[in-house]
Design a protein around this motif. Structure first.
Motif, PDB file in Angstrom:
ATOM      1  N   GLN A 106      25.277  18.304  15.482  1.00 13.93           N
ATOM      2  CA  GLN A 106      24.216  19.251  15.190  1.00 13.93           C
ATOM      3  C   GLN A 106      23.860  19.283  13.500  1.00 13.93           C
ATOM      4  OE1 GLN A 106      25.995  22.555  16.983  1.00 13.93           O
ATOM      5  NE2 GLN A 106      24.482  22.713  18.295  1.00 13.93           N
ATOM      6  N   VAL A 107      22.715  19.711  13.215  1.00 12.59           N
ATOM      7  CA  VAL A 107      22.469  19.650  11.752  1.00 12.59           C
ATOM      8  C   VAL A 107      21.950  21.081  11.319  1.00 12.59           C
ATOM      9  CG1 VAL A 107      21.918  17.499  11.446  1.00 12.59           C
ATOM     10  CG2 VAL A 107      20.425  18.750  12.194  1.00 12.59           C
ATOM     11  N   SER A 108      22.209  21.624  10.487  1.00 11.82           N
ATOM     12  CA  SER A 108      21.542  22.791  10.037  1.00 11.82           C
ATOM     13  C   SER A 108      21.376  23.111   8.613  1.00 11.82           C
ATOM     14  CB  SER A 108      22.343  24.020  10.698  1.00 11.82           C
ATOM     15  OG  SER A 108      23.944  24.266  10.085  1.00 11.82           O
ATOM     16  N   ASN A 109      20.709  24.070   8.010  1.00 11.03           N
ATOM     17  CA  ASN A 109      20.798  24.474   6.828  1.00 11.03           C
ATOM     18  C   ASN A 109      21.505  25.631   6.392  1.00 11.03           C
ATOM     19  OD1 ASN A 109      18.712  25.756   8.447  1.00 11.03           O
ATOM     20  ND2 ASN A 109      17.732  26.708   6.555  1.00 11.03           N
ATOM     21  N   ALA A 110      22.344  25.743   5.346  1.00 10.87           N
ATOM     22  CA  ALA A 110      23.026  27.079   4.909  1.00 10.87           C
ATOM     23  C   ALA A 110      22.319  27.913   4.241  1.00 10.87           C
ATOM     24  CB  ALA A 110      24.270  26.601   4.104  1.00 10.87           C
ATOM     25  N   ASP A 111      21.336  27.856   3.691  1.00  9.03           N
ATOM     26  CA  ASP A 111      20.223  28.657   2.940  1.00  9.03           C
ATOM     27  C   ASP A 111      18.899  28.790   3.873  1.00  9.03           C
ATOM     28  OD1 ASP A 111      22.222  29.168   1.065  1.00  9.03           O
ATOM     29  OD2 ASP A 111      21.801  27.470   0.144  1.00  9.03           O
ATOM     30  N   THR A 112      18.257  30.026   3.212  1.00  9.76           N
ATOM     31  CA  THR A 112      16.857  30.071   3.775  1.00  9.76           C
ATOM     32  C   THR A 112      16.012  29.084   3.568  1.00  9.76           C
ATOM     33  OG1 THR A 112      17.013  32.650   3.671  1.00  9.76           O
ATOM     34  CG2 THR A 112      15.113  31.742   3.988  1.00  9.76           C
ATOM     35  N   LEU A 113      15.291  28.533   4.698  1.00  4.39           N
ATOM     36  CA  LEU A 113      14.529  27.304   4.466  1.00  4.39           C
ATOM     37  C   LEU A 113      13.051  27.762   3.725  1.00  4.39           C
ATOM     38  CD1 LEU A 113      13.771  24.557   5.421  1.00  4.39           C
ATOM     39  CD2 LEU A 113      12.863  25.504   7.292  1.00  4.39           C
ATOM     40  N   LYS A 114      13.134  27.699   2.349  1.00  2.00           N
ATOM     41  CA  LYS A 114      12.047  27.860   1.632  1.00  2.00           C
ATOM     42  C   LYS A 114      11.594  26.738   0.567  1.00  2.00           C
ATOM     43  CE  LYS A 114      12.776  32.829   0.627  1.00  2.00           C
ATOM     44  NZ  LYS A 114      11.435  33.220   1.153  1.00  2.00           N
ATOM     45  N   ILE A 115      10.420  26.713   0.630  1.00  2.00           N
ATOM     46  CA  ILE A 115       9.669  25.534  -0.422  1.00  2.00           C
ATOM     47  C   ILE A 115       9.932  26.039  -1.733  1.00  2.00           C
ATOM     48  CG2 ILE A 115       7.729  24.413  -0.867  1.00  2.00           C
ATOM     49  CD1 ILE A 115       9.213  23.818   1.887  1.00  2.00           C
ATOM     50  N   ALA A 298      27.912  18.725   8.711  1.00  2.00           N
ATOM     51  CA  ALA A 298      29.379  19.616   8.569  1.00  2.00           C
ATOM     52  C   ALA A 298      28.660  20.858   7.501  1.00  2.00           C
ATOM     53  CB  ALA A 298      30.379  18.871   7.885  1.00  2.00           C
ATOM     54  N   ASN A 299      28.879  21.966   8.184  1.00  2.00           N
ATOM     55  CA  ASN A 299      28.036  22.951   7.408  1.00  2.00           C
ATOM     56  C   ASN A 299      28.792  24.383   7.733  1.00  2.00           C
ATOM     57  OD1 ASN A 299      26.228  24.186   6.037  1.00  2.00           O
ATOM     58  ND2 ASN A 299      24.435  24.126   7.350  1.00  2.00           N
ATOM     59  N   GLY A 300      29.100  25.041   6.715  1.00  2.00           N
ATOM     60  CA  GLY A 300      29.785  26.388   6.944  1.00  2.00           C
ATOM     61  C   GLY A 300      30.604  26.557   5.611  1.00  2.00           C
ATOM     62  N   THR A 301      31.220  27.910   5.653  1.00  2.00           N
ATOM     63  CA  THR A 301      31.904  28.402   4.653  1.00  2.00           C
ATOM     64  C   THR A 301      33.284  28.866   4.932  1.00  2.00           C
ATOM     65  OG1 THR A 301      31.069  30.557   4.805  1.00  2.00           O
ATOM     66  CG2 THR A 301      29.668  28.995   3.429  1.00  2.00           C
ATOM     67  N   THR A 302      34.095  29.442   3.877  1.00  2.00           N
ATOM     68  CA  THR A 302      35.557  30.046   4.175  1.00  2.00           C
ATOM     69  C   THR A 302      35.223  31.185   5.279  1.00  2.00           C
ATOM     70  OG1 THR A 302      36.404  28.828   2.488  1.00  2.00           O
ATOM     71  CG2 THR A 302      37.404  30.759   3.629  1.00  2.00           C
ATOM     72  N   ALA A 303      34.087  31.905   5.081  1.00  2.00           N
ATOM     73  CA  ALA A 303      33.689  33.162   5.472  1.00  2.00           C
ATOM     74  C   ALA A 303      33.300  32.907   7.069  1.00  2.00           C
ATOM     75  CB  ALA A 303      32.655  33.864   4.820  1.00  2.00           C
ATOM     76  N   THR A 304      32.201  32.010   7.156  1.00  2.00           N
ATOM     77  CA  THR A 304      31.372  31.672   8.385  1.00  2.00           C
ATOM     78  C   THR A 304      32.381  30.687   9.483  1.00  2.00           C
ATOM     79  OG1 THR A 304      30.101  29.857   7.702  1.00  2.00           O
ATOM     80  CG2 THR A 304      29.368  31.998   7.315  1.00  2.00           C
ATOM     81  N   GLY A 305      33.096  29.783   8.695  1.00  3.45           N
ATOM     82  CA  GLY A 305      33.773  28.689   9.499  1.00  3.45           C
ATOM     83  C   GLY A 305      32.753  27.471   9.683  1.00  3.45           C
ATOM     84  N   GLU A 306      33.005  26.433  10.281  1.00  2.55           N
ATOM     85  CA  GLU A 306      32.182  25.287  10.734  1.00  2.55           C
ATOM     86  C   GLU A 306      31.055  25.834  11.681  1.00  2.55           C
ATOM     87  OE1 GLU A 306      31.932  22.070   9.530  1.00  2.55           O
ATOM     88  OE2 GLU A 306      29.947  22.493  10.507  1.00  2.55           O
ATOM     89  N   GLN A 307      30.025  25.629  11.499  1.00  3.72           N
ATOM     90  CA  GLN A 307      28.605  26.050  12.118  1.00  3.72           C
ATOM     91  C   GLN A 307      28.289  24.808  13.168  1.00  3.72           C
ATOM     92  OE1 GLN A 307      27.409  29.290  11.836  1.00  3.72           O
ATOM     93  NE2 GLN A 307      29.135  29.488  11.020  1.00  3.72           N
ATOM     94  N   ASN A 308      28.500  23.519  13.044  1.00  2.83           N
ATOM     95  CA  ASN A 308      27.758  22.600  13.546  1.00  2.83           C
ATOM     96  C   ASN A 308      28.951  22.003  14.706  1.00  2.83           C
ATOM     97  OD1 ASN A 308      25.588  23.176  12.462  1.00  2.83           O
ATOM     98  ND2 ASN A 308      25.704  21.571  10.921  1.00  2.83           N
ATOM     99  N   ALA A 309      28.560  21.767  16.031  1.00  3.52           N
ATOM    100  CA  ALA A 309      29.266  20.842  16.984  1.00  3.52           C
ATOM    101  C   ALA A 309      29.034  19.514  16.617  1.00  3.52           C
ATOM    102  CB  ALA A 309      29.102  21.283  18.091  1.00  3.52           C
TER     103      ALA A 309
END
Length: 500
Positions: A106-115, A298-309
């Motif tokens: 999986q892929v994802s963004n850690a921040d709001t998708l802004k231009i 690979a996306n995540g923080t210490t607080a959120t943990g890994e977000q992507n399978a």
């Protein structure tokens, strides 16, 4: 070969040395009890003190001729999720057969998708934003096989009905999520040159980056999600609701290569530009600015943990004797495989060793193991493939499966011992003193040991730490292997005995 020492006062010095080094061994302690009892309670004249002890048969022996029965087994499970690499490709190992690897992630963004249009606020009404292209950048960090063979990589979009989860443990034989029949990206490469990416720092790039162009329609779909208000911002799972995940496969020939791609450095990149117009000296001037947005494997923080399978699906088509290894715990004795045994971290092959004559060391004697080593000598590495560099040994439950106690492997010496390949001697050498003593004393059964590459993981599929003490899962972290001649496997034992 056995070498017996003289039964004289010189033996006392050797026993003293052995006892100082191995005070935990009960047989040596018992021997001292006998000696001290003789000294303190003998009723004969002083010159005869201890004479009865030396009437017994006492000695120190060495042997490296104990029978070692070795076999190749299929591990009961091999986790491929949550690792730092995913693997894609096809290769043929002359001994282990055809191996194919497909990757899901999986892929994802850690921040709001802004231009990013910083500095253009005054010209907001004239800004035109356009998606240019989308591509998958896979940073290659591992190669096994022939990189000179052409490879065609195809990227597929996972169906919206799929339900992959980062909390699920996926093994190398787990089925991939359902994906669309038509690829959204294709790239054919005539070869892969294992050279450092000149634009990457030393810790991020070892091989060239494989850049697969993705359909412009997908780029426009993602681009349309930009600049949402914070309550509906596209981030993490909200992005994965749109793109459930991607599957990457290779349509190369079977004798090409398997590549390992870094999940930390690889990314999906959206390239875009915007234009705006402003008056300058009475003339409208148009400015064009190009930028990019990244979506990470690979996306995540210490607080959120890994977000992507993510995980790798491995398929093998073995030839010859190894074709008998189909199901978990299947076993292939070395004498049925031309006296060869195999370990392979990509497909779950491990080695099992047993010692049918070990208990004969006792032979109506009290025995203390002074030192024991298990020595393996690997065959030469097949060109293009990677030799396993480290091994561990785990107790076998008698049914070709590793023993797990309280969700932790039962290691030979009650702790994990990583055995590293010694290039100078071309050997892997385990210190198995405590393990052999436990068998001799009857504390552990003589069921044999499982020897396998070292990567062991935590209970969570998102774990990527190389930890070995709190685990019950073997992990496929790289496609490395080793082949051993069973006739060269040695159990070397130095031991002290006292006849009963």
């Amino acid at each position: 070969m056995n070498y017996q020492t003289k039964k004289s006062s010189l033996f006392l010095k050797k026993i003293s040395t052995a006892t100082t080094t191995f005070t935990q061994i009960w047989q040596v302690r018992n021997l001292w009890v006998v000696l001290l009892s003789t000294l303190f309670f003998a009723c004969d004249d002083p010159e005869e003190i201890g004479s009865e002890i030396f009437g017994q048969d006492i000695g120190v022996l060495f042997t490296d001729t104990l029978a070692v029965n070795s076999s190749t087994i299929q591990l009961d499970s091999l986790q491929s999720s949550g690792t730092s690499l995913v693997f894609v490709g096809n290769t043929n190992h002359p001994e282990m057969g055809d191996i194919s690897a497909k990757a899901f992630f999986q892929v994802s963004n850690a921040d709001t998708l802004k231009i990013d249009t910083l500095g253009t606020k005054a010209y907001k009404t004239s800004i035109i934003e356009t998606a240019d292209s989308l591509s998958l950048h896979l940073h290659c960090r591992f190669v096994s096989g022939d990189t000179n063979k052409a490879q065609t990589y195809k990227v597929y979009r996972v169906k919206s009905t799929a339900t992959p989860s980062v909390s699920t443990v996926y093994n190398v034989n787990s089925e991939l999520p359902a994906y669309d029949a038509t690829p959204i990206g294709t790239l054919t490469m005539s070869s892969l040159h294992p050279i450092r990416d000149p634009y990457a720092s030393a810790d991020t790039g070892k091989y060239a980056i494989v850049k697969i162009p993705i359909s412009k329609s997908v780029a426009n779909e993602i681009f349309a999600l930009r600049n949402k208000e914070s309550a509906s911002a596209i981030v993490y799972d909200k992005f994965k609701d749109i793109i459930k995940g991607l599957v990457v496969v290779s349509e190369s020939a079977n004798n090409a290569a398997i590549l390992g791609f870094s999940t930390y450095n690889s990314e999906l990149k959206l390239f875009y530009h915007y234009t705006y117009t402003y008056p300058k000296s009475g003339v409208d001037t148009t400015v064009t600015t190009s930028k990019a947005l990244s979506f990470y494997l690979a996306n995540g923080t210490t607080a959120t943990g890994e977000q992507n399978a993510r995980f790798t699906k491995v398929t093998t088509r073995r030839a010859g004797a190894l074709s008998k290894l189909v199901n978990a715990a299947d076993i292939l004795p070395a004498n049925e495989a031309n006296y060869k045994v195999f370990v392979d971290n990509g497909t779950g092959l491990a080695m099992k060793v047993r010692f049918p004559s070990l208990l004969k060391l006792k032979n109506n004697k009290d025995v203390a193991i002074n030192k024991a080593e298990l020595v393996f000598e690997p065959d030469a590495t097949v060109p293009g493939f990677v030799r396993t560099k480290e091994l561990i040994a785990i107790e076998d439950n008698g049914a070709n499966r590793p023993i797990r106690k309280s969700n932790i492997f039962s290691f030979l010496n009650s702790e994990t011992q990583i055995c590293t390949y010694a290039a100078k001697t071309n050997t892997f050498t385990f210190n198995v003193t405590s393990a052999v003593q436990n068998i001799i004393s009857g504390r552990n059964p003589n069921n044999g040991w499982i020897v396998t590459p070292t990567w062991i993981g935590l209970a969570s599929s998102s774990a990527t730490a190389r930890t070995v003490l709190s685990s019950s899962r073997l992990i496929s972290a790289e496609h490395s292997s080793a082949i051993f001649d069973s006739r060269k496997i040695k159990l070397k034992v130095y031991y002290t005995y006292v006849s009963k």
